[in-house]
Design an enzyme around this catalytic site. Structure first.
Site, PDB file in Angstrom:
ATOM      1  N   TYR A 100      13.247  39.887  29.188  1.00 54.03           N
ATOM      2  CA  TYR A 100      11.924  39.987  28.928  1.00 54.03           C
ATOM      3  C   TYR A 100      12.046  39.602  26.949  1.00 54.03           C
ATOM      4  CZ  TYR A 100      10.430  44.045  25.577  1.00 54.03           C
ATOM      5  OH  TYR A 100       9.913  44.824  24.504  1.00 54.03           O
ATOM      6  N   ALA A 101      13.843  39.432  26.430  1.00 60.29           N
ATOM      7  CA  ALA A 101      13.811  38.711  25.063  1.00 60.29           C
ATOM      8  C   ALA A 101      13.616  37.254  25.254  1.00 60.29           C
ATOM      9  CB  ALA A 101      15.205  38.976  24.633  1.00 60.29           C
ATOM     10  N   LYS A 106      10.202  37.164  25.362  1.00 54.20           N
ATOM     11  CA  LYS A 106       9.452  37.110  24.113  1.00 54.20           C
ATOM     12  C   LYS A 106       9.450  35.779  23.197  1.00 54.20           C
ATOM     13  CE  LYS A 106       7.571  41.763  24.248  1.00 54.20           C
ATOM     14  NZ  LYS A 106       6.657  42.240  24.104  1.00 54.20           N
ATOM     15  N   PHE A 156      16.768  60.934  27.849  1.00 52.00           N
ATOM     16  CA  PHE A 156      17.193  62.124  27.270  1.00 52.00           C
ATOM     17  C   PHE A 156      16.832  63.360  26.879  1.00 52.00           C
ATOM     18  CE2 PHE A 156      21.099  59.796  25.031  1.00 52.00           C
ATOM     19  CZ  PHE A 156      21.700  59.342  25.797  1.00 52.00           C
ATOM     20  N   GLY A 197      29.780  54.082  28.077  1.00 53.85           N
ATOM     21  CA  GLY A 197      30.567  55.367  26.501  1.00 53.85           C
ATOM     22  C   GLY A 197      29.497  55.574  25.353  1.00 53.85           C
ATOM     23  N   GLY A 198      28.321  55.323  24.945  1.00 55.38           N
ATOM     24  CA  GLY A 198      27.692  55.470  23.946  1.00 55.38           C
ATOM     25  C   GLY A 198      27.779  54.627  23.263  1.00 55.38           C
TER      26      GLY A 198
HETATM   27  P1  NAD Z   1       3.616  50.608  26.330  1.00 52.62           P
HETATM   28  O1  NAD Z   1       4.876  50.525  27.340  1.00 52.62           O
HETATM   29  O2  NAD Z   1       3.779  52.200  26.025  1.00 52.62           O
HETATM   30  O3  NAD Z   1       2.686  50.203  25.508  1.00 52.62           O
HETATM   31  C1  NAD Z   1       2.289  48.734  26.919  1.00 52.62           C
HETATM   32  C2  NAD Z   1       0.527  49.163  27.677  1.00 52.62           C
HETATM   33  O4  NAD Z   1       0.609  48.181  28.338  1.00 52.62           O
HETATM   34  C3  NAD Z   1       1.083  50.589  28.269  1.00 52.62           C
HETATM   35  O5  NAD Z   1      -0.233  51.114  28.229  1.00 52.62           O
HETATM   36  C4  NAD Z   1       0.432  49.519  29.776  1.00 52.62           C
HETATM   37  O6  NAD Z   1      -0.660  49.761  30.623  1.00 52.62           O
HETATM   38  C5  NAD Z   1      -0.213  48.321  29.029  1.00 52.62           C
HETATM   39  N1  NAD Z   1      -0.605  46.883  29.829  1.00 52.62           N
HETATM   40  C6  NAD Z   1       0.115  46.487  30.745  1.00 52.62           C
HETATM   41  N2  NAD Z   1      -0.245  45.793  31.670  1.00 52.62           N
HETATM   42  C7  NAD Z   1      -1.136  46.265  31.513  1.00 52.62           C
HETATM   43  C8  NAD Z   1      -2.413  45.546  32.453  1.00 52.62           C
HETATM   44  N3  NAD Z   1      -1.790  44.879  33.362  1.00 52.62           N
HETATM   45  N4  NAD Z   1      -3.674  44.979  31.679  1.00 52.62           N
HETATM   46  C9  NAD Z   1      -3.462  45.880  30.812  1.00 52.62           C
HETATM   47  N5  NAD Z   1      -3.236  47.348  30.475  1.00 52.62           N
HETATM   48  C10 NAD Z   1      -1.389  46.837  30.876  1.00 52.62           C
HETATM   49  O7  NAD Z   1       5.604  50.393  25.441  1.00 52.62           O
HETATM   50  P2  NAD Z   1       4.646  50.003  23.627  1.00 52.62           P
HETATM   51  O8  NAD Z   1       6.428  50.867  23.516  1.00 52.62           O
HETATM   52  O9  NAD Z   1       3.933  50.496  22.486  1.00 52.62           O
HETATM   53  O10 NAD Z   1       4.970  48.455  23.695  1.00 52.62           O
HETATM   54  C11 NAD Z   1       4.071  47.996  22.631  1.00 52.62           C
HETATM   55  C12 NAD Z   1       4.502  46.271  22.274  1.00 52.62           C
HETATM   56  O11 NAD Z   1       5.519  46.325  21.265  1.00 52.62           O
HETATM   57  C13 NAD Z   1       5.042  46.332  23.950  1.00 52.62           C
HETATM   58  O12 NAD Z   1       4.248  44.921  24.099  1.00 52.62           O
HETATM   59  C14 NAD Z   1       6.614  45.873  23.469  1.00 52.62           C
HETATM   60  O13 NAD Z   1       7.209  44.874  24.296  1.00 52.62           O
HETATM   61  C15 NAD Z   1       6.346  46.017  22.167  1.00 52.62           C
HETATM   62  N6  NAD Z   1       7.449  46.441  21.564  1.00 52.62           N
HETATM   63  C16 NAD Z   1       7.952  47.581  21.111  1.00 52.62           C
HETATM   64  C17 NAD Z   1       8.855  48.196  20.916  1.00 52.62           C
HETATM   65  C18 NAD Z   1       9.586  49.965  20.732  1.00 52.62           C
HETATM   66  O14 NAD Z   1       9.579  50.349  19.861  1.00 52.62           O
HETATM   67  N7  NAD Z   1       8.043  51.344  21.689  1.00 52.62           N
HETATM   68  C19 NAD Z   1      10.069  48.604  19.701  1.00 52.62           C
HETATM   69  C20 NAD Z   1       9.834  46.420  20.093  1.00 52.62           C
HETATM   70  C21 NAD Z   1       9.085  45.698  20.678  1.00 52.62           C
HETATM   71  C1  UGA Z   2      14.086  47.931  23.916  1.00 60.64           C
HETATM   72  C2  UGA Z   2      13.307  47.738  25.002  1.00 60.64           C
HETATM   73  O1  UGA Z   2      13.941  46.575  25.148  1.00 60.64           O
HETATM   74  C3  UGA Z   2      11.849  48.013  24.557  1.00 60.64           C
HETATM   75  O2  UGA Z   2      11.040  48.674  24.829  1.00 60.64           O
HETATM   76  C4  UGA Z   2      11.668  47.245  23.359  1.00 60.64           C
HETATM   77  O3  UGA Z   2      11.270  45.957  23.030  1.00 60.64           O
HETATM   78  C5  UGA Z   2      12.586  47.839  22.089  1.00 60.64           C
HETATM   79  O4  UGA Z   2      13.963  47.849  23.290  1.00 60.64           O
HETATM   80  C6  UGA Z   2      13.244  48.789  21.289  1.00 60.64           C
HETATM   81  O5  UGA Z   2      12.112  49.623  21.169  1.00 60.64           O
HETATM   82  O6  UGA Z   2      13.158  48.335  19.975  1.00 60.64           O
HETATM   83  P1  UGA Z   2      16.447  49.360  24.318  1.00 60.64           P
HETATM   84  O7  UGA Z   2      17.062  49.462  22.714  1.00 60.64           O
HETATM   85  O8  UGA Z   2      18.381  48.877  24.986  1.00 60.64           O
HETATM   86  O9  UGA Z   2      16.211  48.513  24.627  1.00 60.64           O
HETATM   87  O10 UGA Z   2      16.206  50.940  24.501  1.00 60.64           O
HETATM   88  P2  UGA Z   2      16.825  51.887  24.768  1.00 60.64           P
HETATM   89  O11 UGA Z   2      16.302  52.291  26.748  1.00 60.64           O
HETATM   90  O12 UGA Z   2      16.212  53.403  24.638  1.00 60.64           O
HETATM   91  O13 UGA Z   2      18.451  51.455  25.227  1.00 60.64           O
HETATM   92  C7  UGA Z   2      19.420  52.220  23.456  1.00 60.64           C
HETATM   93  C8  UGA Z   2      20.046  52.456  23.990  1.00 60.64           C
HETATM   94  O14 UGA Z   2      21.151  53.934  24.866  1.00 60.64           O
HETATM   95  C9  UGA Z   2      20.877  51.043  25.230  1.00 60.64           C
HETATM   96  O15 UGA Z   2      22.331  50.909  24.931  1.00 60.64           O
HETATM   97  C10 UGA Z   2      20.930  51.720  26.634  1.00 60.64           C
HETATM   98  O16 UGA Z   2      22.318  51.883  27.425  1.00 60.64           O
HETATM   99  C11 UGA Z   2      21.226  53.401  26.145  1.00 60.64           C
HETATM  100  N1  UGA Z   2      21.191  54.137  26.923  1.00 60.64           N
HETATM  101  C12 UGA Z   2      19.952  54.473  27.699  1.00 60.64           C
HETATM  102  C13 UGA Z   2      21.997  55.326  27.373  1.00 60.64           C
HETATM  103  O17 UGA Z   2      23.034  55.695  26.725  1.00 60.64           O
HETATM  104  N2  UGA Z   2      21.507  56.675  28.807  1.00 60.64           N
HETATM  105  C14 UGA Z   2      20.299  56.216  28.674  1.00 60.64           C
HETATM  106  O18 UGA Z   2      20.043  57.441  29.744  1.00 60.64           O
HETATM  107  C15 UGA Z   2      19.640  55.656  28.350  1.00 60.64           C
END
Ligand code: NAD
Ligand code: UGA
Length: 332
Positions: free
Chosen positions: A147-148, A151, A200, A215-216
């Protein structure tokens, strides 16, 4: 300004549509648009499309817009491990195609990347700076990094086009945004294990254990969605072209906690909101047992937010408030 939002029905996209609809003309594309509040839906254009089946139409919408915001991605770690090729196909190749439309039609692109591009950086590299911090991925056998890596490669290509002068862009690196509508609850079993907050909360509601991966001990900086959206608006509106050809962190350095602390706080807040006892214990589990082989974690990530701070933006919502407001949305 006419803004095309791809991924508009997701967590961030739905909040962005809501915020933008009063000020700008919004064109929203997503496979599912249900998260966009009904009032907002009335005032924007909605296209319930899978972008892979509507390429010509997406290019036409790009051509007819002033700004393209690309949020489309698979964004939860269980998918990175279980369906890595789908992740590359959508998050890299499909988004690359969107970038090409922007180049062809001379449109500014706001591309959502991720704080995960910093990977396993840490130590003296904290806080993470857009211009200075190395981006360190784990070994290939840990497919979590696909994923990373995808991106990051997209960022590098966008940067190269910017340097060659044929693309204006801003890349956003979000740091763990949470808030209302982050994921659908109850969990449907199809979209994979959601992010930690949603999992959670779902476990708290069902009285199941909160699993602490490894271990969180790993830490994250959590950002409330309203703070985040304010920052995104500043970047999109781009006064004085401040964010042209730039990469920008959005996060809240003050809201860092270990995942164990998040579990403890959510248990306490659950009892306060519902008035019910909490039946969910904190249970330790390995990353491999929880996500499957191919999982590896980042231990710590704190953003340097000086770019946005220099424009007057600072996040205001504390970690306690962030969790409480997000939980209230689902529990009340
Ligand atoms: P999300 O999963 O809620 O939103 C992504 C949206 O893309 C979804 O609504 C999904 O239906 C749509 N999608 C996926 N495939 C599609 C397709 N083929 N055609 C049309 N729509 C499609 O995720 P989010 O949390 O809103 O994240 C949005 C963006 O920000 C992502 O690129 C994600 O990697 C990035 N991001 C989010 C976070 C975060 O904290 N939420 C952190 C880091 C990066
Ligand atoms: C997330 C996702 O990759 C994306 O949504 C995004 O790009 C980015 O990072 C972000 O939100 O900024 P991560 O932070 O690992 O990755 O996402 P979580 O699934 O929320 O996990 C956070 C931490 O909680 C990780 O250490 C994971 O191992 C831990 N975790 C997760 C638990 O301990 N228990 C759980 O039930 C789920």
């Amino acid at each position: 300004m006419r803004v095309l939002i791809l991924g508009a029905g997701g967590f961030i996209g739905s909040h962005l549509c809501e915020k933008m609809s009063s000020k700008h003309e919004v064109v929203a594309v997503d496979t599912c648009l249900d998260k966009i509040p009904p009032e907002t839906q009335k005032s924007i254009q909605l296209y319930p499309w899978d972008i892979r089946g509507y390429r010509n139409e997406i290019e036409d919408l790009t051509k007819a817009s002033d700004l393209i915001v690309d949020l489309i991605a698979y964004a939860n770690p269980s998918i990175y491990v279980k369906r890595p090729l789908d992740v590359v196909d959508l998050n890299f190749f499909e988004n690359h195609r969107i970038m090409e439309y922007c180049i062809r039609h001379h449109k500014r692109l706001v591309q959502f990347s991720t704080c995960e591009v910093y990977g396993m950086s840490g130590g003296s590299d904290i806080p993470f700076s857009e211009a200075e911090t190395p981006l360190i991925m784990g070994p290939v056998k840990y497919q979590r990094w696909i994923y990373a890596s995808g991106k990051q490669f997209l960022e590098r290509i966008i940067y190269a086009h910017g340097a060659e002068g044929d693309l204006n862009y801003t890349i956003i690196r979000p740091f763990n945004f949470i808030g209302p509508r982050i994921d659908y609850l109850p969990i449907d079993g199809i979209t994979g294990i959601p992010r930690v907050f949603s999992l959670f909360l779902s476990s708290l509601i069902d009285g199941n254990p909160l699993f602490l991966v490894d271990g969180g001990i790993n830490r994250r900086s959590f950002t409330y969605i309203d703070d985040a959206i304010e920052a995104v608006m500043i970047i999109m509106e781009n006064a004085n072209s401040r964010f042209d050809r730039d990469i920008v962190n959005i996060g809240n350095p003050a809201n860092e906690a270990s995942i164990r602390q998040i579990g403890e706080m959510m248990r306490k807040i659950y009892i306060e909101i519902t008035g019910k006892p909490c039946k969910s214990d904190l249970v330790e589990i390995s990353g491999t047992d929880f996500y499957g082989a191919g999982y590896q974690d980042c231990d710590r990530r704190i953003p340097d937010i000086s770019k946005l701070a220099s424009c007057g933006w600072n996040p205001h919502i504390s970690l306690e408030e962030t969790l409480r407001k997000s939980m209230e949305y689902y529990l009340l």
